[in-house]
Design an enzyme around this catalytic site. Structure first.
Site, PDB file in Angstrom:
ATOM      1  N   ASP A   8       0.865  -1.166   0.000  1.00 53.99           N
ATOM      2  CA  ASP A   8       0.000   0.000   0.000  1.00 53.99           C
ATOM      3  C   ASP A   8       0.907   1.223   0.000  1.00 53.99           C
ATOM      4  O   ASP A   8       2.136   1.105  -0.083  1.00 53.99           O
ATOM      5  CB  ASP A   8      -0.987  -0.030   1.174  1.00 53.99           C
ATOM      6  CG  ASP A   8      -0.316   0.068   2.537  1.00 53.99           C
ATOM      7  OD1 ASP A   8       0.927   0.148   2.619  1.00 53.99           O
ATOM      8  OD2 ASP A   8      -1.048   0.063   3.543  1.00 53.99           O
ATOM      9  N   GLU A   9       0.310   2.413   0.091  1.00 53.87           N
ATOM     10  CA  GLU A   9       1.120   3.634   0.027  1.00 53.87           C
ATOM     11  C   GLU A   9       2.057   3.783   1.223  1.00 53.87           C
ATOM     12  O   GLU A   9       3.103   4.420   1.122  1.00 53.87           O
ATOM     13  CB  GLU A   9       0.229   4.874  -0.104  1.00 53.87           C
ATOM     14  CG  GLU A   9      -0.616   5.195   1.120  1.00 53.87           C
ATOM     15  CD  GLU A   9      -1.892   4.379   1.242  1.00 53.87           C
ATOM     16  OE1 GLU A   9      -2.598   4.599   2.238  1.00 53.87           O
ATOM     17  OE2 GLU A   9      -2.197   3.543   0.369  1.00 53.87           O
ATOM     18  N   CYS A  66       3.188  -3.353   4.128  1.00 54.89           N
ATOM     19  CA  CYS A  66       2.328  -2.221   4.473  1.00 54.89           C
ATOM     20  C   CYS A  66       2.992  -1.521   5.660  1.00 54.89           C
ATOM     21  O   CYS A  66       4.180  -1.701   5.880  1.00 54.89           O
ATOM     22  CB  CYS A  66       0.896  -2.668   4.772  1.00 54.89           C
ATOM     23  SG  CYS A  66       0.684  -3.767   6.184  1.00 54.89           S
ATOM     24  N   THR A  68       2.653  -1.999   8.969  1.00 54.37           N
ATOM     25  CA  THR A  68       3.108  -2.945   9.993  1.00 54.37           C
ATOM     26  C   THR A  68       3.279  -4.370   9.481  1.00 54.37           C
ATOM     27  O   THR A  68       3.901  -5.187  10.152  1.00 54.37           O
ATOM     28  CB  THR A  68       2.112  -3.006  11.169  1.00 54.37           C
ATOM     29  OG1 THR A  68       0.871  -3.540  10.689  1.00 54.37           O
ATOM     30  CG2 THR A  68       1.926  -1.649  11.819  1.00 54.37           C
ATOM     31  N   GLY A  69       2.684  -4.699   8.359  1.00 54.42           N
ATOM     32  CA  GLY A  69       2.668  -6.077   7.859  1.00 54.42           C
ATOM     33  C   GLY A  69       1.498  -6.876   8.396  1.00 54.42           C
ATOM     34  O   GLY A  69       1.141  -7.909   7.847  1.00 54.42           O
ATOM     35  N   LYS A 137       1.315 -30.851  11.586  1.00 54.36           N
ATOM     36  CA  LYS A 137       0.715 -29.562  11.941  1.00 54.36           C
ATOM     37  C   LYS A 137       0.291 -28.796  10.695  1.00 54.36           C
ATOM     38  O   LYS A 137      -0.811 -28.240  10.637  1.00 54.36           O
ATOM     39  CB  LYS A 137       1.704 -28.746  12.778  1.00 54.36           C
ATOM     40  CG  LYS A 137       2.037 -29.433  14.088  1.00 54.36           C
ATOM     41  CD  LYS A 137       3.254 -28.827  14.737  1.00 54.36           C
ATOM     42  CE  LYS A 137       3.706 -29.720  15.885  1.00 54.36           C
ATOM     43  NZ  LYS A 137       5.037 -29.432  16.336  1.00 54.36           N
TER      44      LYS A 137
END
Length: 150
Positions: A8-9, A66, A68-69, A137
């Site tokens: 994103d920006e 982005c 924070t991810g 798992k």
């Protein structure tokens, strides 16, 4: 390896750094699905496009960035068949591949610097799923995922 990348920006600069970092590698083919300079986009829309491209098999892996991810990761994991992980340190980055067989790594430009991001991308690209004790798992993750496919 075919890799879909998006941002994103808030992470346009980091996306460009990663693209530049990987552009010299003969073993990587990138396609950019992210925001362009000055463009404002909703990160869930970018994450959806990249995750669908990976889930379809068109791309082997994806990289999402982005602020924070976290938002990219949450959104990517909504796509059936996708295992995305936030990767902000070397150990978790390695384990996302070796233990969890994550196909998408997510990072935050506001959380890590460019040199660490490049280092983490390199770690993530060289790691493969190790199997072993993690296989049951990951198989169970896939079974749960299949329960919710429409």
């Amino acid at each position: 390896m075919k890799i879909a990348i998006g941002c994103d920006e808030a992470a346009y600069s980091l996306k460009k750094i990663i693209i530049d970092h990987l552009s010299n590698r003969d073993d990587v083919e990138l396609k950019d699905f992210g925001a362009e300079a000055g463009e404002v986009v909703l990160y869930p829309d970018v994450a959806k496009v990249v995750a669908e491209a990976v889930a379809s098999g068109e791309f082997e892996r994806g990289i999402l960035v982005c602020g924070t991810g976290i938002g990219m990761c949450i959104t990517a994991n909504k796509i059936p068949g996708i295992r995305a992980a936030v990767c902000h340190d070397p150990f978790s980055t390695e384990r996302s591949r070796k233990s969890n067989n994550a196909q998408i790594m997510c990072m935050g430009e506001r959380v890590i610097g460019p040199e660490l991001a490049k280092y983490l991308v390199d770690i993530w690209l060289k790691c493969d799923f190790a199997g072993g004790g993690s296989t049951p798992k990951v198989n169970r993750i896939n079974e749960i995922d299949a329960e919710y496919k429409k």
